[in-house]
Scaffold this motif. Structure first.
Motif, PDB file in Angstrom:
ATOM      1  N   UNK A  64      56.521  39.538  47.451  1.00 37.10           N
ATOM      2  CA  UNK A  64      56.298  39.182  46.050  1.00 37.10           C
ATOM      3  C   UNK A  64      54.824  38.917  45.739  1.00 37.10           C
ATOM      4  N   UNK A  65      54.087  38.374  46.707  1.00 36.68           N
ATOM      5  CA  UNK A  65      52.654  38.122  46.491  1.00 36.68           C
ATOM      6  C   UNK A  65      51.898  39.436  46.306  1.00 36.68           C
ATOM      7  N   UNK A  66      52.214  40.423  47.160  1.00 39.39           N
ATOM      8  CA  UNK A  66      51.590  41.740  47.027  1.00 39.39           C
ATOM      9  C   UNK A  66      51.971  42.384  45.697  1.00 39.39           C
ATOM     10  N   UNK A  67      53.212  42.195  45.261  1.00 39.00           N
ATOM     11  CA  UNK A  67      53.654  42.734  43.980  1.00 39.00           C
ATOM     12  C   UNK A  67      52.862  42.102  42.843  1.00 39.00           C
ATOM     13  N   UNK A  68      52.610  40.805  42.943  1.00 42.54           N
ATOM     14  CA  UNK A  68      51.821  40.123  41.929  1.00 42.54           C
ATOM     15  C   UNK A  68      50.396  40.646  41.865  1.00 42.54           C
ATOM     16  N   UNK A  69      49.804  40.914  43.031  1.00 46.17           N
ATOM     17  CA  UNK A  69      48.451  41.470  43.074  1.00 46.17           C
ATOM     18  C   UNK A  69      48.452  42.874  42.475  1.00 46.17           C
ATOM     19  N   UNK A  70      49.443  43.685  42.840  1.00 44.71           N
ATOM     20  CA  UNK A  70      49.527  45.044  42.300  1.00 44.71           C
ATOM     21  C   UNK A  70      49.684  45.020  40.786  1.00 44.71           C
ATOM     22  N   UNK A  71      50.532  44.150  40.280  1.00 39.23           N
ATOM     23  CA  UNK A  71      50.709  44.053  38.830  1.00 39.23           C
ATOM     24  C   UNK A  71      49.412  43.651  38.148  1.00 39.23           C
ATOM     25  N   UNK A  72      48.673  42.728  38.754  1.00 38.90           N
ATOM     26  CA  UNK A  72      47.394  42.307  38.174  1.00 38.90           C
ATOM     27  C   UNK A  72      46.383  43.451  38.207  1.00 38.90           C
ATOM     28  N   UNK A  73      46.359  44.213  39.300  1.00 40.30           N
ATOM     29  CA  UNK A  73      45.449  45.358  39.384  1.00 40.30           C
ATOM     30  C   UNK A  73      45.826  46.409  38.353  1.00 40.30           C
ATOM     31  N   UNK A  74      47.119  46.691  38.226  1.00 39.09           N
ATOM     32  CA  UNK A  74      47.560  47.712  37.276  1.00 39.09           C
ATOM     33  C   UNK A  74      47.337  47.296  35.826  1.00 39.09           C
ATOM     34  N   UNK A  75      47.215  45.997  35.568  1.00 38.43           N
ATOM     35  CA  UNK A  75      46.970  45.518  34.212  1.00 38.43           C
ATOM     36  C   UNK A  75      45.501  45.631  33.816  1.00 38.43           C
ATOM     37  N   UNK A  76      44.622  45.882  34.773  1.00 34.11           N
ATOM     38  CA  UNK A  76      43.196  46.027  34.467  1.00 34.11           C
ATOM     39  C   UNK A  76      42.936  47.312  33.696  1.00 34.11           C
ATOM     40  N   UNK A  77      41.836  47.327  32.943  1.00 36.18           N
ATOM     41  CA  UNK A  77      41.389  48.564  32.309  1.00 36.18           C
ATOM     42  C   UNK A  77      41.080  49.587  33.390  1.00 36.18           C
ATOM     43  N   UNK A  78      41.173  50.860  33.054  1.00 43.44           N
ATOM     44  CA  UNK A  78      40.980  51.923  34.029  1.00 43.44           C
ATOM     45  C   UNK A  78      39.583  51.861  34.648  1.00 43.44           C
ATOM     46  N   UNK A  79      38.586  51.424  33.893  1.00 42.40           N
ATOM     47  CA  UNK A  79      37.227  51.391  34.444  1.00 42.40           C
ATOM     48  C   UNK A  79      37.080  50.336  35.541  1.00 42.40           C
ATOM     49  N   UNK A  80      38.002  49.377  35.597  1.00 44.35           N
ATOM     50  CA  UNK A  80      38.017  48.389  36.673  1.00 44.35           C
ATOM     51  C   UNK A  80      39.069  48.733  37.728  1.00 44.35           C
ATOM     52  N   UNK A  81      40.192  49.268  37.288  1.00 46.55           N
ATOM     53  CA  UNK A  81      41.315  49.543  38.183  1.00 46.55           C
ATOM     54  C   UNK A  81      40.967  50.595  39.235  1.00 46.55           C
ATOM     55  N   UNK A  82      40.310  51.676  38.837  1.00 46.75           N
ATOM     56  CA  UNK A  82      40.019  52.757  39.775  1.00 46.75           C
ATOM     57  C   UNK A  82      39.008  52.330  40.839  1.00 46.75           C
TER      58      UNK A  82
END
Length: 168
Positions: free
Chosen positions: A92-110
């Motif tokens: 669940x912790x990794x899922x939370x990190x992934x969700x936070x990363x995916x919520x970033x704008x593309x210029x930060x996410x990539x």
């Protein structure tokens, strides 16, 4: 490029291309399309590559550019449910990190994805994105701050930043 060299490049880099496209687009089907387009471009490429690293950099650059084309398309659907990402992480912790990363704008996410998940250096990320290394460093710093805020972590004064261990 010989058939064997192409097949080896596909074995070595197809998953990376898919993951870069997936993190950029937030859509598995469109990421699969981008992956096929990138591999088709590789197959049709008439030039020679200097090394395996050169092939990887070229493929990352093409994957980022093709993903950007899709994002600019008026047909691109803008909202994708995070339910599509179930099963990608183990805890669940990794899922939370992934969700936070995916919520970033593309210029930060990539840049975050390439740097942490694909272990690319700042220079490699800059080459893939067609930008300066200092821009990549700034985006990584801002993305870390956004992730820190989203995940409720506070950086203590005087404490050096430690690279988090993000498991793909």
């Amino acid at each position: 490029m010989t058939e064997e060299a192409f097949e080896q490049a596909v074995r070595d880099h197809a998953n990376t291309i898919f993951r870069v496209a997936c993190h950029t687009l937030k859509d598995r089907q469109e990421a699969e399309d981008v992956t096929q387009t990138v591999l088709l471009r590789l197959y049709q490429y008439g030039g020679e590559f200097q090394s395996k690293e050169h092939i990887k950099h070229w493929l990352l650059r093409v994957a980022v550019n093709e993903s950007r084309k899709v994002l600019r398309s008026p047909w691109k659907k803008r909202n994708v449910s995070l339910e599509d990402w179930d099963g990608v992480t183990e805890t669940p912790e990794e899922q939370g990190v992934l969700e936070a990363v995916m919520a970033l704008d593309v210029k930060y996410r990539v840049p975050i994805y390439l740097y942490y998940y694909e272990d690319c250096s700042v220079q490699e990320v800059a080459a893939a994105l067609g930008t300066n290394p200092s821009t990549v460093q700034t985006r990584l710093q801002r993305a870390r701050e956004k992730l820190r805020n989203a995940l409720g972590e506070e950086k203590k004064e005087g404490t050096p930043y430690v690279r988090p261990q993000i498991v793909p």
